[in-house]
Design a protein around this motif. Structure first.
Motif, mmCIF file in Angstrom:
data_model
loop_
_atom_site.group_PDB
_atom_site.id
_atom_site.type_symbol
_atom_site.label_atom_id
_atom_site.label_comp_id
_atom_site.label_asym_id
_atom_site.label_seq_id
_atom_site.Cartn_x
_atom_site.Cartn_y
_atom_site.Cartn_z
ATOM 1 N N VAL A 118 0.867 -1.170 -0.029
ATOM 2 C CA VAL A 118 0.073 -0.180 0.136
ATOM 3 C C VAL A 118 0.785 1.185 0.088
ATOM 4 C CG1 VAL A 118 -1.587 1.295 1.371
ATOM 5 C CG2 VAL A 118 -2.122 -1.086 1.102
ATOM 6 N N TYR A 119 1.841 1.360 0.898
ATOM 7 C CA TYR A 119 2.666 2.398 0.907
ATOM 8 C C TYR A 119 3.742 2.785 -0.219
ATOM 9 C CZ TYR A 119 6.804 5.377 2.137
ATOM 10 O OH TYR A 119 7.757 6.471 1.932
ATOM 11 N N LEU A 120 3.873 1.610 -0.858
ATOM 12 C CA LEU A 120 4.794 1.610 -2.242
ATOM 13 C C LEU A 120 4.044 2.185 -3.317
ATOM 14 C CD1 LEU A 120 7.494 1.130 -3.860
ATOM 15 C CD2 LEU A 120 6.680 -1.225 -4.060
ATOM 16 N N ASN A 121 2.867 1.904 -3.238
ATOM 17 C CA ASN A 121 2.044 2.229 -4.641
ATOM 18 C C ASN A 121 1.316 3.463 -4.197
ATOM 19 O OD1 ASN A 121 1.281 0.082 -6.800
ATOM 20 N ND2 ASN A 121 1.608 -1.005 -4.822
ATOM 21 N N ALA A 122 0.897 3.886 -2.913
ATOM 22 C CA ALA A 122 0.602 5.253 -2.840
ATOM 23 C C ALA A 122 1.407 6.492 -3.106
ATOM 24 C CB ALA A 122 0.029 5.363 -1.207
ATOM 25 N N LEU A 123 2.742 6.086 -3.188
ATOM 26 C CA LEU A 123 3.783 7.181 -3.499
ATOM 27 C C LEU A 123 3.586 7.734 -4.957
ATOM 28 C CD1 LEU A 123 7.043 5.157 -2.526
ATOM 29 C CD2 LEU A 123 6.048 7.115 -1.098
ATOM 30 N N VAL A 124 2.767 6.987 -5.676
ATOM 31 C CA VAL A 124 2.382 7.598 -6.939
ATOM 32 C C VAL A 124 1.478 8.741 -6.835
ATOM 33 C CG1 VAL A 124 1.511 7.119 -9.395
ATOM 34 C CG2 VAL A 124 2.609 5.266 -8.065
ATOM 35 N N GLY A 127 -3.847 7.271 -5.178
ATOM 36 C CA GLY A 127 -4.924 6.755 -4.391
ATOM 37 C C GLY A 127 -4.818 5.309 -4.476
ATOM 38 N N VAL A 128 -4.771 4.835 -3.309
ATOM 39 C CA VAL A 128 -4.998 3.347 -3.064
ATOM 40 C C VAL A 128 -6.044 2.897 -2.215
ATOM 41 C CG1 VAL A 128 -3.693 1.350 -1.996
ATOM 42 C CG2 VAL A 128 -2.267 2.870 -3.191
ATOM 43 N N HIS A 129 -6.660 1.883 -2.459
ATOM 44 C CA HIS A 129 -8.037 1.643 -1.879
ATOM 45 C C HIS A 129 -7.802 0.369 -1.200
ATOM 46 C CE1 HIS A 129 -10.854 4.085 -4.575
ATOM 47 N NE2 HIS A 129 -10.140 4.632 -4.061
ATOM 48 N N VAL A 130 -7.892 0.082 0.121
ATOM 49 C CA VAL A 130 -7.838 -1.037 1.079
ATOM 50 C C VAL A 130 -9.378 -1.670 1.308
ATOM 51 C CG1 VAL A 130 -6.736 -2.112 2.820
ATOM 52 C CG2 VAL A 130 -5.582 -0.183 1.893
ATOM 53 N N VAL A 131 -9.594 -2.594 0.848
ATOM 54 C CA VAL A 131 -10.965 -3.014 1.021
ATOM 55 C C VAL A 131 -11.181 -4.133 2.049
ATOM 56 C CG1 VAL A 131 -12.820 -4.104 -0.389
ATOM 57 C CG2 VAL A 131 -11.123 -2.837 -1.600
ATOM 58 N N THR A 132 -12.083 -3.948 3.029
ATOM 59 C CA THR A 132 -11.991 -4.692 4.039
ATOM 60 C C THR A 132 -13.647 -5.451 3.960
ATOM 61 O OG1 THR A 132 -13.003 -3.006 5.436
ATOM 62 C CG2 THR A 132 -10.655 -3.456 5.567
ATOM 63 N N VAL A 133 -13.902 -6.343 4.926
ATOM 64 C CA VAL A 133 -15.348 -7.165 4.706
ATOM 65 C C VAL A 133 -16.046 -6.559 5.829
ATOM 66 C CG1 VAL A 133 -14.274 -9.154 3.892
ATOM 67 C CG2 VAL A 133 -14.325 -8.895 6.206
ATOM 68 N N ASN A 134 -15.944 -5.549 6.670
ATOM 69 C CA ASN A 134 -16.940 -4.763 7.373
ATOM 70 C C ASN A 134 -16.456 -3.555 7.768
ATOM 71 O OD1 ASN A 134 -15.542 -5.313 10.079
ATOM 72 N ND2 ASN A 134 -15.958 -7.566 9.608
ATOM 73 N N ASP A 135 -17.245 -2.556 8.348
ATOM 74 C CA ASP A 135 -17.032 -1.505 8.569
ATOM 75 C C ASP A 135 -16.044 -1.313 9.889
ATOM 76 O OD1 ASP A 135 -18.555 -0.284 6.607
ATOM 77 O OD2 ASP A 135 -20.361 -0.860 8.014
ATOM 78 N N TYR A 136 -16.325 -2.348 10.909
ATOM 79 C CA TYR A 136 -15.341 -2.314 12.174
ATOM 80 C C TYR A 136 -13.840 -2.440 11.529
ATOM 81 C CZ TYR A 136 -12.717 -4.383 15.877
ATOM 82 O OH TYR A 136 -11.454 -4.720 16.707
ATOM 83 N N LEU A 137 -13.665 -3.485 10.653
ATOM 84 C CA LEU A 137 -12.307 -3.541 10.357
ATOM 85 C C LEU A 137 -11.861 -2.266 9.381
ATOM 86 C CD1 LEU A 137 -12.163 -7.343 9.114
ATOM 87 C CD2 LEU A 137 -11.344 -6.189 11.302
ATOM 88 N N ALA A 138 -12.652 -1.835 8.740
ATOM 89 C CA ALA A 138 -12.104 -0.523 7.854
ATOM 90 C C ALA A 138 -11.659 0.496 8.953
ATOM 91 C CB ALA A 138 -13.227 0.023 7.110
ATOM 92 N N ALA A 171 -12.379 11.947 2.097
ATOM 93 C CA ALA A 171 -11.451 10.565 2.363
ATOM 94 C C ALA A 171 -11.034 9.853 0.872
ATOM 95 C CB ALA A 171 -12.480 9.476 2.881
ATOM 96 N N TYR A 172 -11.527 9.882 -0.086
ATOM 97 C CA TYR A 172 -10.939 9.651 -1.465
ATOM 98 C C TYR A 172 -9.875 10.179 -1.954
ATOM 99 C CZ TYR A 172 -14.934 6.304 -2.065
ATOM 100 O OH TYR A 172 -15.768 5.085 -2.123
ATOM 101 N N ALA A 173 -9.720 11.648 -1.243
ATOM 102 C CA ALA A 173 -8.719 12.417 -1.896
ATOM 103 C C ALA A 173 -7.345 12.026 -1.144
ATOM 104 C CB ALA A 173 -8.803 14.133 -1.550
ATOM 105 N N CYS A 174 -7.557 11.107 -0.045
ATOM 106 C CA CYS A 174 -6.279 10.896 0.709
ATOM 107 C C CYS A 174 -5.333 9.806 -0.067
ATOM 108 C CB CYS A 174 -6.601 10.085 2.028
ATOM 109 S SG CYS A 174 -7.449 11.200 3.196
ATOM 110 N N ASP A 175 -4.193 9.665 0.356
ATOM 111 C CA ASP A 175 -3.352 8.873 -0.326
ATOM 112 C C ASP A 175 -3.886 7.340 -0.241
ATOM 113 O OD1 ASP A 175 -1.097 10.554 -1.314
ATOM 114 O OD2 ASP A 175 -0.878 10.950 1.026
ATOM 115 N N ILE A 176 -4.415 7.024 1.086
ATOM 116 C CA ILE A 176 -4.778 5.680 1.155
ATOM 117 C C ILE A 176 -6.135 5.676 1.711
ATOM 118 C CG2 ILE A 176 -4.162 3.562 2.605
ATOM 119 C CD1 ILE A 176 -1.384 4.690 2.646
ATOM 120 N N THR A 177 -7.262 4.979 1.208
ATOM 121 C CA THR A 177 -8.564 4.895 1.432
ATOM 122 C C THR A 177 -8.910 3.776 1.898
ATOM 123 O OG1 THR A 177 -8.915 6.945 0.144
ATOM 124 C CG2 THR A 177 -10.921 5.863 1.152
ATOM 125 N N TYR A 178 -9.461 3.357 3.387
ATOM 126 C CA TYR A 178 -10.084 2.069 3.921
ATOM 127 C C TYR A 178 -11.564 2.077 3.680
ATOM 128 C CZ TYR A 178 -5.660 0.586 5.858
ATOM 129 O OH TYR A 178 -4.297 0.137 5.979
#
Length: 928
Positions: A118-124, A127-138, A171-178
């Motif tokens: 995630v860090y490596l690809n966010a350097l570009v 935006g990198v999306h990290v997809v979880t299976v529930n809101d608690y984990l996000a 949130a979507y404008a961030c480098d990383i979005t969960y």
């Protein structure tokens, strides 16, 4: 041949082994950099992000940065989290970065692995999306792993339900979005229903990492995401039909539990016809007459609801609502509803308030959503059994990552019992024995119903336990976290995607949070923390001596992956562990999919009351049954994708057109082309090419011109001219229509006219796309019947869908042309009172209409030009807000004499009534 394969693997290793070994030089390079990064100060380490980005800007590739970036993240994790990535975690990070699936066993630290890629690809910076299976984990992961990213100077956002658009944009404008797969998917659909580019929340897709990738891309891929709007209330029909269905006897219907379908027998059809006729719901004597199509639909859904869908297994009733239970995770899916009237049928069955049926406004499958990412990676503990599907559908390779320490868990053969009662007695005894010697037990069930049944058995035996299922969703992380304590017994309905490790002796961090939350910082708290730490360490050793975590499965799931996920909870990081499944002939999997005759013979061969049997034939039958179900589910997903691919091609065209329209300063050329095509269609319909004037239907042509493009022209005189043909007709009509439209445009400021054209175009496109989706839904419901005529349903669907799409585009062209031709616009720069209209519709300095109203028609669900503004008092608050938003886009400016009401009545882009000359939104319209 099989023997030779085993010999070859023993000598050369599997292809997976060879691939993992090929990554060793990269891991070595990262390790070699560790001293250099350890020597950096915090500020120097943070500054690496800036340096990496500068190198990327000069053309350096991400792959070249990988060793340094990974070493940087590892050091940041040590300083912020106190965790250092293992070598196998570095391998997992490389696999994720390459756009592959990393299969890592439970407890191997997948959450930490993701930080590397995630860090490596966010350097570009895309935006990198990290997809979880529930809101608690996000939320948890964005805060937990966010410490690493923020330390290195990256921004982190999280998408959760009930956020407003400005918050989502941030949130979507961030480098990383969960966020969850549902939130990402629904935001994509909502974005493509917006009317201005500035209102859209997502950026173009770049890279996504999917946690529990098998749950998201396999299990949930059977159901598409759908945004829908309400249709007419039919609750009385559902209640009436439900009361009839409840009187049916077993001989009236046949059930197919594999397909979850119910069909009427001949006796059932006759019974239904009499009952429906008595209730006044049947037109004519025959149930299957065309007039009774809706009644049959309600009847079929009521049958499925009553005969196939079970309370506490498929759904629960909570707070007066029917809430679906995810069959794979056992979680409540609040906000999700079954489509096609099934949810309403279940609501009628349970006697709760029936919500209106919905019409599809936008939909997408998870397959097609995630295939839009240029690069996609995933991680899970169980992907190998579905590796072929991951590659077929998503072109994703699956790589098995070795464990950090050898697995010590013992997986023993299943025990089989004749009946469910005997099985639960044996399970209760095994749990009591394990718990009494201090061994923690994790019990996996396949439904809430079975969890509560086992709970009653344990209570009767006096065994203390915790129940984890959809009813106790809020406490699940804390229950799971302490599932490894001495003698603990935890019952869980499917363990997929829980996201919390079961640590032997208990979870130190959760104990501190639970037990010391009210204790302030200071010596007393430090002392208490040290005491808990010592207790956990001592308890861990006792649990290890007792054999580690005992995983007990109460029956086999229809998917081997879910069984493996349950087993994988034991034996983390080299811990001892034990697993066993208990089965009976009453289990759903064996009852529906098993080989009954063979199983019954084996089980009845001299087996005493309460005795168990272990037999390789039965184990093989179980595996065969699971493979059958997996193959069937794959076929369902594949078929869903085949049909959605057809819609997806059309969806791309429509969404690309919408984006082009929103991005264009003016769409006059598009509107002109539509006008030209509409005129050509009208002329060719009534004056077919290659025919003589005496063959033309001049009267119908004249009427069509009057009703479709508002032209009253002497076509009967034109026909009498010599050398007249269709082309001359078309040119004359185009000239007259252009003159009419240009006159309307000239009466308004150019900016207002351009906005009117754009909004007419967008609204008409949306309205007809919505109708097109409804038509495609209906087509899918019946196209399978074409198989009886020796035709391939999917080919029939493709052919008809294409024809329907062309018809939709034609209707859109005609619609836009007709609205512009009929609408009358009056421009009045002075305030203008309209006493016969509600206050909120008084216009000032804007465009207004007489004749067919323009504006909110398609947004509010009516046909464009339907006059939805006419009755202000009849609009709901939501409709009023939508109407005001549309009026704002068109240019009408709502005003009132009292400045206190300006916030409610003045459009944001209007001139401020105070006379400052500024737009209202930049003056008195600034909201507190």
């Amino acid at each position: 041949m099989l023997g030779l394969n085993k010999v070859a693997k023993a000598i050369f290793g599997s292809s997976n082994d060879r691939y993992v070994k090929s990554l060793a030089p990269l891991v070595k390079a990262v390790n070699a950099l560790e001293p250099r990064f350890e020597a950096m100060t915090d500020e120097e380490l943070k500054d690496q992000t800036r340096i990496f980005r500068e190198r990327l800007a000069t053309g350096e590739k991400l792959d070249a940065l990988l060793p340094e970036a990974f070493a940087c993240v590892r050091e940041a994790a040590k300083r912020t989290l106190g965790q250092r990535h293992y070598d196998v975690q570095l391998i997992g990070g490389i696999v994720l970065h390459r756009g592959e699936i990393a299969e890592m066993r439970t407890g191997e630290g997948k959450t930490l692995v993701a930080t590397l890629a995630v860090y490596l690809n966010a350097l570009v910076g895309k935006g990198v999306h990290v997809v979880t299976v529930n809101d608690y984990l996000a939320r948890r992961d964005s805060e937990w792993m966010g410490q690493v990213y923020k330390f290195l100077g990256l921004s982190v956002g999280v998408i959760v339900p009930n956020m407003h658009d400005p918050e989502r944009q941030a949130a979507y404008a961030c480098d990383i979005t969960y966020g969850t797969n549902n939130e990402f998917g629904f935001d994509y659909l909502r974005d493509n229903m917006k009317y201005e580019r500035s209102q859209m929340v997502q950026r173009p897709f770049h890279y996504a990492v999917v946690d529990e990738v098998d749950s998201v891309l396999i299990d949930e891929a059977r159901t598409p995401l759908i945004i829908s709007g309400p249709t007419d209330d039919k609750s009385e029909m559902y209640i009436a039909v439900d009361s009839i269905v409840k009187t049916f006897q077993p001989e009236h219907y046949e059930k197919d539990e594999k397909q979850k379908s119910v069909v009427l027998t001949e006796a059932g059809t006759e019974f239904a016809e009499r009952a429906l006729e008595d209730a006044g719901l049947l037109e004519g004597a025959n149930l299957y007459d065309f007039e009774n199509t809706q009644v049959v639909h309600h009847l079929n859904q009521a049958l499925r609801a009553n005969m196939m869908y079970r309370l506490d297994t498929d759904y629960i009733v909570k707070g007066g609502k029917v809430i679906i239970i995810d069959e794979f995770t056992g979680r409540m899916m609040d906000g999700r509803r079954w489509s096609d009237g099934l949810h309403q049928a279940v609501e009628a069955k349970e006697g709760v308030e029936i919500q209106p049926e919905n019409q599809t406004l936008a939909s997408v499958t998870f397959q097609n959503y995630f295939r839009m990412y240029p690069k996609l990676g995933g991680m899970t503990g169980t992907a190998a059994t579905e590796a072929a599907e991951f590659f077929d559908i998503y072109k994703l390779n699956t790589v098995e990552i070795p464990t950090n320490l050898p697995v010590q868990r013992k997986d023993v053969d299943d025990e089989f019992y004749k009946s469910e009662g005997e099985k639960f007695e044996a399970i209760t005894k095994a749990i009591a024995e394990a718990s009494s010697r201090g061994q923690p037990v994790l019990v996996g069930t396949v439904s809430i119903e079975k969890s509560e049944m086992l709970s009653r058995f344990l209570k009767a035996k006096g065994v203390e336990h915790s129940v984890l299922n959809a009813r106790f969703h809020e406490q699940e992380a804390h229950i799971v976290a302490q599932g490894g304590r001495l003698g603990a017994v935890t019952i869980a309905t499917n363990m997929a995607g829980r996201g919390t490790d079961i640590q032997l002796g208990g979870n130190f961090e959760y104990r501190v949070a639970d037990e010391l939350s009210k204790l302030p910082e200071g010596p007393a708290r430090d002392e208490a923390i040290a005491a808990i730490k010592a207790e956990v360490a001592a308890e861990r050793e006792k649990v290890r001596e007792a054999g580690g975590l005992f995983v007990l499965g109460t029956e086999r799931h229809e998917s081997r992956r879910i069984d493996n996920q349950l087993r994988g909870r034991s034996g983390r990081q080299g811990d001892p562990g034990f697993s066993r499944f208990y089965l009976s002939l009453d289990d759903d999997l064996l009852r529906i999919f098993g080989q009954q005759n063979m199983l019954t013979r084996v089980m009845n061969s001299g087996l005493g009351e309460g005795e168990a049997i272990v037999h390789p034939w039965i184990s093989k039958a179980i595996e065969t049954a699971q493979k059958k179900v997996e193959a069937r589910n794959y076929d369902i997903r594949k078929q869903l994708l085949q049909y959605d691919d057809v819609m997806n091609d059309q969806r791309k065209v429509v969404y690309e057109q919408r984006a082009d329209i929103m991005d264009s300063a003016k769409v006059s050329d598009v509107v002109l082309d539509m006008r030209r095509d509409t005129v050509v269609d009208i002329v060719e319909t009534h004056c077919p090419p290659g025919t003589y004037p005496e063959q033309w239907d001049v009267a119908a042509l004249k009427e069509a011109l009057a009703t479709q493009v508002n032209l009253d022209v002497p076509v009967e005189d034109w026909v009498k001219e010599e050398a007249v043909d269709q082309e001359i007709f078309t040119d004359r009509l185009n000239a007259l229509l252009d003159e009419k439209i240009e006159a309307k445009a000239a009466a308004l400021p150019e900016e207002s006219w351009l906005q009117i054209e754009k909004n007419f175009l967008l609204q008409s496109l949306d309205h007809h796309w919505k109708e097109h989706l409804a038509t495609l839904d209906a087509l899918r419901q019946v196209v399978h019947l074409r198989a009886y005529a020796q035709k391939t349903p999917i080919n029939e669907y493709k052919s008809e869908a294409f024809a329907l799409f062309e018809r939709m585009l034609k209707a859109t062209r005609e619609d836009v042309t007709r609205m512009l031709a009929f609408a009358e616009f009056n421009w009045n720069p002075e305030p203008m009172a309209m006493p016969d209209m509600p206050d909120f519709l008084k216009l000032d300095g804007g465009a207004q209409t007489s004749g067919p109203m323009f504006g909110a028609g398609s947004l509010l669900g009516g046909a464009p030009g339907a006059g939805v503004f006419a009755m202000g008092d009849a609009l709901s608050s939501d409709e009023l807000a939508a109407a005001e938003a549309v009026a704002d886009q068109f240019g009408p400016d709502f005003v009132a004499a009292d400045p206190e009401s300006w916030q409610r009545t003045v459009a944001r882009n209007a001139a401020c009534p105070c006379g400052s000359g500024k737009k209202f939104k930049h003056c008195h319209g600034i909201r507190a």
